[in-house]
Design an enzyme around this catalytic site. Structure first.
Site, PDB file in Angstrom:
ATOM      1  N   ASN A 186      43.692  34.251  11.524  1.00  0.00           N
ATOM      2  CA  ASN A 186      44.733  33.557  12.281  1.00  0.00           C
ATOM      3  C   ASN A 186      45.923  33.194  11.394  1.00  0.00           C
ATOM      4  O   ASN A 186      47.082  33.346  11.786  1.00  0.00           O
ATOM      5  CB  ASN A 186      44.163  32.286  12.920  1.00  0.00           C
ATOM      6  CG  ASN A 186      43.395  32.581  14.210  1.00  0.00           C
ATOM      7  OD1 ASN A 186      43.629  33.590  14.862  1.00  0.00           O
ATOM      8  ND2 ASN A 186      42.497  31.691  14.560  1.00  0.00           N
ATOM      9  N   ASP A 195      42.976  36.497  18.590  1.00  0.00           N
ATOM     10  CA  ASP A 195      42.459  36.609  19.955  1.00  0.00           C
ATOM     11  C   ASP A 195      41.981  38.033  20.249  1.00  0.00           C
ATOM     12  O   ASP A 195      40.935  38.240  20.876  1.00  0.00           O
ATOM     13  CB  ASP A 195      43.546  36.228  20.964  1.00  0.00           C
ATOM     14  CG  ASP A 195      43.819  34.730  21.004  1.00  0.00           C
ATOM     15  OD1 ASP A 195      43.034  33.971  20.417  1.00  0.00           O
ATOM     16  OD2 ASP A 195      44.826  34.334  21.616  1.00  0.00           O
ATOM     17  N   GLU A 221      35.207  30.687  17.329  1.00  0.00           N
ATOM     18  CA  GLU A 221      34.778  32.042  16.955  1.00  0.00           C
ATOM     19  C   GLU A 221      33.259  32.149  16.902  1.00  0.00           C
ATOM     20  O   GLU A 221      32.702  33.028  16.239  1.00  0.00           O
ATOM     21  CB  GLU A 221      35.374  32.429  15.594  1.00  0.00           C
ATOM     22  CG  GLU A 221      34.914  31.592  14.426  1.00  0.00           C
ATOM     23  CD  GLU A 221      35.747  30.334  14.202  1.00  0.00           C
ATOM     24  OE1 GLU A 221      35.678  29.789  13.099  1.00  0.00           O
ATOM     25  OE2 GLU A 221      36.451  29.903  15.122  1.00  0.00           O
TER      26      GLU A 221
END
Length: 304
Positions: A186, A195, A221
């Protein structure tokens, strides 16, 4: 749209059939009430029925009553009664039996067409409502991003499988899976890439599971897998296959190839005789050991 025409008069069969064809409606013909009721119970049956009140055997009123009381298909059947009866009490009887509309013979063709179009509009609205309800039900049970079950639903599935396992005296495998170093994906590539990685991982998980296994997004996650009938050996073999599937090819969101690894914690409920909270705690401890021992590992807890 397909229409059922239940009419025993050859004259009206020809007359109404001609109108329906002219107006672009497909129709099926039933010459008595028993045949009409049978046809309405078949798969892909017509959803709009034109029923003569007076039919051999079962009359149109009884067909309406059967449709409402016994049901036919999952979809609503819109019924229009055709009759020579003009008494207002007959209209009340028709509505009480479950008819949606009522048309007195002889009728003007435009009036029949208007009733049919009104029925079609109502059926279309009913389908839209059913689709909206199904969408809401799906949204309530699934994670928006991955399309897997959400946390509440996968835990509910686990609890149902534990009850079944206790009854059938079979084991259940429980796996907590976590993406290693997901925060760095990220941070370096952006949340959109993160994503897409999670969506691709969800697809790979589904491809490795049996039809009766359960998988859901447990949080962030982290994913929860429920493997009915799996003992420790079977669960470890399954998780090893998942690990190989994840490592087999890089994830390629936005054409930026991303390689990931996963850590997994495994525990087993023998014959389902363990609370779900205890099993999840055991799996979490095993996952913690896998993460703490260098990641990209599978650890299992003491067997419950």
């Amino acid at each position: 749209m397909k229409i059922l025409l239940a009419e025993d008069s050859p004259v009206y069969q020809h007359l109404i059939g001609g109108y329906l064809t002219e107006w672009g409606f497909d129709f099926e013909l039933a010459r008595d009430g028993a045949q009409a009721w049978k046809m309405l119970r078949e798969p892909n049956a017509p959803m709009l029925a034109l029923l003569d009140w007076v039919l051999p055997g079962i009359d149109g009123i009884e067909v309406c009553r059967n449709v409402r009381e016994r049901g036919t298909t999952e979809r609503y059947v819109y019924t229009i009664l055709l009759t020579g009866k003009t008494d207002k009490n007959d209209l009340v009887r028709a509505m009480e039996a479950g008819a949606d509309d009522y048309l007195v013979k002889p009728f003007d063709p435009p009036e029949l067409r208007a009733r049919l179009l009104a029925g079609k509009r109502i059926l279309d609205l009913h389908d839209e409502l059913a689709l909206a309800q199904e969408s809401l039900r799906f949204a309530a049970m699934h994670d928006f991003l991955t399309r897997l079950w959400n946390r509440a639903e996968i835990v509910s599935f686990l609890e149902r499988e534990l009850v079944r396992a206790k009854r059938e005296k079979k084991p259940v495998g429980i796996v907590l899976l976590d993406v290693d170093h997901f925060k760095s994906i990220n941070d370096s590539l952006g949340h959109r890439t993160g994503d897409l990685v999670l969506k691709e991982l969800a697809q790979r998980l589904r491809s490795q599971l049996r039809g009766y296994d359960g998988v859901g997004r447990y949080g962030g996650e982290e994913f929860l897998l429920v493997l009915p009938g799996c003992d420790l050996g079977g669960a470890l073999a399954r998780t090893a296959e998942i690990q190989r599937s994840v490592a087999a090819a890089p994830f390629a969101p936005d054409l930026v190839k991303v390689s990931i690894t996963v850590s997994m914690g495994v525990t087993i409920a023998h014959r389902g005789a363990v609370a779900s909270a205890t099993l999840l705690h055991d799996a979490d401890l095993a996952l913690y050991r896998a993460k703490n021992s260098g990641r990209n590992r599978i650890e299992h807890s003491s067997v419950s």
